[in-house]
Design an enzyme around this catalytic site. Structure first.
Site, mmCIF file in Angstrom:
data_model
loop_
_atom_site.group_PDB
_atom_site.id
_atom_site.type_symbol
_atom_site.label_atom_id
_atom_site.label_comp_id
_atom_site.label_asym_id
_atom_site.label_seq_id
_atom_site.Cartn_x
_atom_site.Cartn_y
_atom_site.Cartn_z
ATOM 1 N N LYS A 1 0.874 -1.172 0.000
ATOM 2 C CA LYS A 1 0.000 0.000 0.000
ATOM 3 C C LYS A 1 0.908 1.217 0.000
ATOM 4 C CE LYS A 1 -1.841 -1.603 3.882
ATOM 5 N NZ LYS A 1 -3.263 -1.442 3.685
ATOM 6 N N ARG A 2 0.348 2.409 -0.194
ATOM 7 C CA ARG A 2 1.175 3.603 -0.086
ATOM 8 C C ARG A 2 1.871 3.634 1.271
ATOM 9 N NH1 ARG A 2 0.861 7.549 -4.299
ATOM 10 N NH2 ARG A 2 2.166 8.796 -2.906
HETATM 11 C C1 LIG Z 1 -5.800 -1.795 -3.967
HETATM 12 C C2 LIG Z 1 -4.638 -0.926 -4.219
HETATM 13 C C3 LIG Z 1 -4.325 0.109 -3.340
HETATM 14 C C4 LIG Z 1 -5.114 0.373 -2.071
HETATM 15 O O1 LIG Z 1 -4.549 -0.393 -1.032
HETATM 16 P P1 LIG Z 1 -4.882 -0.109 0.497
HETATM 17 O O2 LIG Z 1 -4.229 -1.236 1.205
HETATM 18 O O3 LIG Z 1 -6.368 -0.150 0.625
HETATM 19 O O4 LIG Z 1 -4.294 1.202 0.836
HETATM 20 C C5 LIG Z 1 -3.220 0.900 -3.594
HETATM 21 N N1 LIG Z 1 -2.454 0.690 -4.679
HETATM 22 C C6 LIG Z 1 -2.716 -0.311 -5.544
HETATM 23 C C7 LIG Z 1 -1.813 -0.507 -6.707
HETATM 24 C C8 LIG Z 1 -3.813 -1.141 -5.352
HETATM 25 O O5 LIG Z 1 -4.064 -2.122 -6.236
#
Ligand SMILES: *Cc1c(COP(=O)(O)O)cnc(C)c1O
Length: 801
Positions: free
Chosen positions: A538-539
């Protein structure tokens, strides 16, 4: 009506002929000279041809039946690759594979050759992409409106363990999915001044650009319906000032072009803090104005009375980024259609919905009235009028409530006041929006704030990315779960069968073997598919607490070293994610993870028991590789900070239990799957608030935890940065004395939960039951469920299927 619009009776021979035809006549290549790129283009065009028919049919039916349309306005669409997705939805994946093999081409290699369309930062943009796919699947007539950024989210590299950003170039090669619409263009104005003409005030913009449309069809499951993603590119209104050029003033001659090009040049790479940059405001207005002009043009092609707009148009604002839609719609109704303000404002509000995505105060958009009034002078007037109108309508309104306060235009308040429905994105988040973010407005407008828990599309996030598990599901419960995900509960009775569990195990193992090869190729590390694959992708952000994860990793390593002969469960710790370029603290965490990885991975004593992997440049296609192979999903944000999360849902669908806090949609995941299939730990949102009231909270937590003290000591001594022992003094100091996100306070609980994970994983049968239960209970998190709910509760739109 319910008839399938698309004739899917394409045969392998026909598809083969079409690929060859495109290779020859569109690409101008013959087979011996065709490159991987040429083959990808030829196949993409052949597949795109199959989408055009249902696309036209959908558009025709929407016009013929005069249907209400949804317009989804979003500054971000994190789409990823499109070829395999289109093949899957058209039911042509196996056929395409076979046809390309007959040409001697590897389908997988072709798929991987496509660059990601990364027109978004993370969850918010990916949600918009999932929603587009679900609206197409459900036959909800809809347009997505966004910006066609030349450069999407930056590419991430590591140099000496530190993030380095390089520009991303998705449009460098031909983009085969879009149709340019040079005839669909609108003039967008900025700056200038107000003038009086025929007794009316009019806006005379000082700068103008053209917004031109680029359409990508979005096809739903089984090709029954297709909608349009319309992305706007900026072009100069006057091509070139020839007179100035001839005078030798070359730079000035190119000025209009320069302004236009910068507008759709780059995506702002930060999704959690807000910067009052004029270019960003211009981008937001550029998207919104182009979309609204397009919406009104389409409406007027079939209707004459703009007062009927809300019966035919539902506009959703994805966060406050397009919140200028309120004033802009009022402006267009007033200035172009002669509707008085008192009528225009309620019409606009009836059309508009606003989705809130964050409670982080630093992410809420606020513009200095000076900037706002300078870039959008007419809108500044209208905003002030909206504020006065709202105050008049609500004479109880406290004096401190308002859109314009302290020389700032607050976009959250503006979006709220101009929307007939405001929604949060998980049950917990929606309650916090009511209680903490807009308490007074909620009192003035009870019932306006509602919840719409996020979802993800199971076509991309299960069917497409996880073929072993999808096949097993279809073999076990039959087809049809793809657009009716609640049917996955039919797996439950099978989980008690040993045979089914063995097959589930083997599907996961296939994915883990594939990921081991991928890790070898991308990171040069050898990992065993028998190890527990523990994934946090995730970010990178302080509230998401990658720091908590890496500190616990160090504690775990320290423990193993103290008893190397112990009965340890081998683990692979996988991290992925980008930091905003200017976010120093997040970049420091990235550096630390890479430093820890270097030291831990080189330790011969622990190498077979612990590996830390951090492949660079996390994006949608990397997610599609990692998530199906994950054993454990890390969702460990400080409670009350993650609005929903959608990564958590992707992991659950793919059979990875969560270790997580009671935050965002984790709460609902826990509710669906049951406490025995979820590793819950940590403070609740309320406990977090209370804990912060003690100014000594972090020191006390550290002093109560020997493992955490040891970890911080090791970092402070430079154990992971021998080349620069004081590298993390600042970081360690912040954990001791500041620690706003309560890493220290949750450390022991997290460490204990990880020990529970080890115990559960060592019991193979128990683990398989947990993992399979996660898949079986994930139906609620299909974005089809979310979109159905938006259609009913916010948009008042019905399916055309
Ligand atoms: C699903 C997704 C996210 C969101 O992830 P979270 O864990 O909900 O922050 C961010 N980046 C990408 C590339 C994703 O596929």
């Amino acid at each position: 009506m319910g008839k399938v619009l698309n004739d899917l009776s394409v045969t392998p021979n026909l598809l083969k002929a079409e690929v060859l035809r495109h290779l020859t006549f569109t690409l101008g290549k013959d087979t011996p000279n065709a490159s991987l790129y040429d083959w990808r283009m030829a196949l993409s065009f052949a597949i795109r041809d199959r989408i055009v028919e249902p696309w036209f049919a959908s558009t025709r039916r929407t016009w013929a039946e005069d249907r209400k349309r949804v317009y989804y306005l979003s500054m971000e669409f994190l789409i990823g690759r499109l070829l395999e997705d289109a093949c899957v939805n058209l039911g042509l994946r196996e056929m395409a594979e076979e046809v390309m093999a007959e040409f001697g081409q590897d389908f997988r290699a072709i798929i991987e050759d496509e660059p990601d369309a990364a027109l978004g930062n993370g969850g918010l943009g990916r949600l918009a992409a999932c929603f587009m796919e679900s609206m197409a699947t459900l036959g909800c007539p809809a347009y997505g409106y966004g910006i066609r950024y030349e450069h999407g989210l930056f590419r991430q590299r590591f140099e000496g363990g530190q993030q380095v950003e390089t520009p991303e170039d998705w449009l460098l090669m031909r983009h085969p999915w879009e149709f340019e619409r040079p005839e669909s263009q609108y003039t967008i104005g900025f700056k200038g001044e107000m003038a009086t003409r025929d007794g009316r005030e009019v806006w005379v913009p000082g700068e103008t650009v053209l917004a031109t449309a680029h359409d990508t069809p979005v096809v739903g499951w089984q090709g029954k319906w297709a909608n349009t993603l319309r992305l706007w590119g900026a072009k100069p209104t006057t091509l070139f000032d020839l007179e100035r050029f001839n005078r030798g003033d070359f730079a000035a001659a190119a000025e209009p072009e320069a302004l236009a090009r910068t507008l759709s040049r780059v995506l702002y790479p930060d999704d959690t803090t807000y910067q009052g940059k004029e270019l960003r405001l211009k981008q937001e207005f550029f998207l919104t104005s182009a979309a609204l002009q397009d919406i009104l043009r389409r409406f007027k092609a079939a209707h004459s009375d703009v007062r009927k707009l809300p019966n035919h148009v539902a506009i959703q604002m994805n966060d406050t980024h397009p919140a200028i839609a309120g004033p802009e719609l009022i402006r267009l109704l007033m200035d172009d259609h002669g509707v008085p303000f008192e009528e225009a404002a309620p019409i606009a509000r009836e059309c508009l919905g606003y989705t809130n995505h964050t409670l982080l105060p630093e992410a809420l958009e606020r513009w200095a009235t000076f900037t706002f009034g300078n870039v959008l002078p007419r809108h500044m007037q209208i905003v002030e009028r909206i504020d006065a109108w709202h105050k008049d309508e609500n004479y109880h309104r406290p004096h401190y409530i308002g859109i314009v306060k302290h020389h700032e235009v607050r976009m959250g308040e503006l979006a709220f006041i101009m929307a007939h429905k405001v929604n949060g994105v998980s049950a917990l988040h929606s309650e916090l929006v009511k209680k903490n973010l807009f308490p007074e407005l909620n009192k003035l407008h009870p019932g306006r704030i509602i919840n719409q828990t996020n979802g993800v599309t199971p076509r991309r996030w299960l069917k497409m990315c996880n073929r072993p598990l999808s096949s097993l599901i279809t073999e076990t419960i039959g087809p049809g779960w793809e657009d009716d995900l609640d049917r996955l509960t039919a797996l439950e009775p099978h989980i008690s069968e040993k045979g089914f569990r063995a097959l589930f195990d083997s599907a996961k193992r296939t994915n883990k073997i594939a990921l081991s090869h991928w890790i070898k190729d991308h990171c040069g590390l050898t990992v065993s598919p028998d190890a527990l694959f523990d994934v946090q992708v995730k970010r990178i952000h302080e509230y998401k607490r990658q720091l908590l994860n890496i500190l616990e990793t160090i504690a775990h390593w320290h423990q193993i070293k103290a008893a190397p002969k112990g009965n340890w469960v081998p683990r692979v710790k996988i991290f992925g994610g980008k930091s905003a370029p200017g976010y120093f603290v997040a970049k420091e965490i990235i550096h630390l993870i890479n430093d820890v990885a270097r030291v831990v991975n080189a330790d011969p004593e622990t190498r077979h028991l612990l590996t830390v992997v951090y492949p660079a440049n996390y994006n949608v296609s990397m997610a599609e590789h990692l998530i199906p192979a994950a054993d454990l999903s890390e969702q460990i944000s400080t409670a009350g900070k993650e609005a929903s999360g959608t990564g958590n849902m992707k992991f659950m669908m793919n059979g990875a239990p969560t270790i997580g806090t009671l935050d965002g949609a984790n709460v609902e995941i826990l509710e669906q799957v049951g406490a025995e299939n979820f590793f819950l730990f940590g403070l609740t949102a309320e406990e977090v608030m209370r804990r912060r009231e003690d100014p000594e909270h972090s020191r006390k937590a550290i002093e109560a935890s020997q493992p955490l003290q040891d970890v911080l000591q090791m970092i402070a001594e430079g154990r992971f940065s021998p080349d620069q022992p004081d590298r993390y003094h600042g970081l360690v100091h912040r954990v001791w004395h500041h620690d706003y996100f309560l890493v220290a306070s949750d450390f022991d609980a997290y460490h204990a939960a990880q020990a529970q994970v080890d115990i559960a994983f060592a019991d193979r049968d128990r683990w398989l039951r947990m993992a399979a239960m996660n898949t079986a209970r994930s139906g609620f998190f299909s974005s089809d469920r979310t979109i159905r709910s938006y259609m009913k509760d916010i948009w008042s739109v019905t399916s055309a299927l």
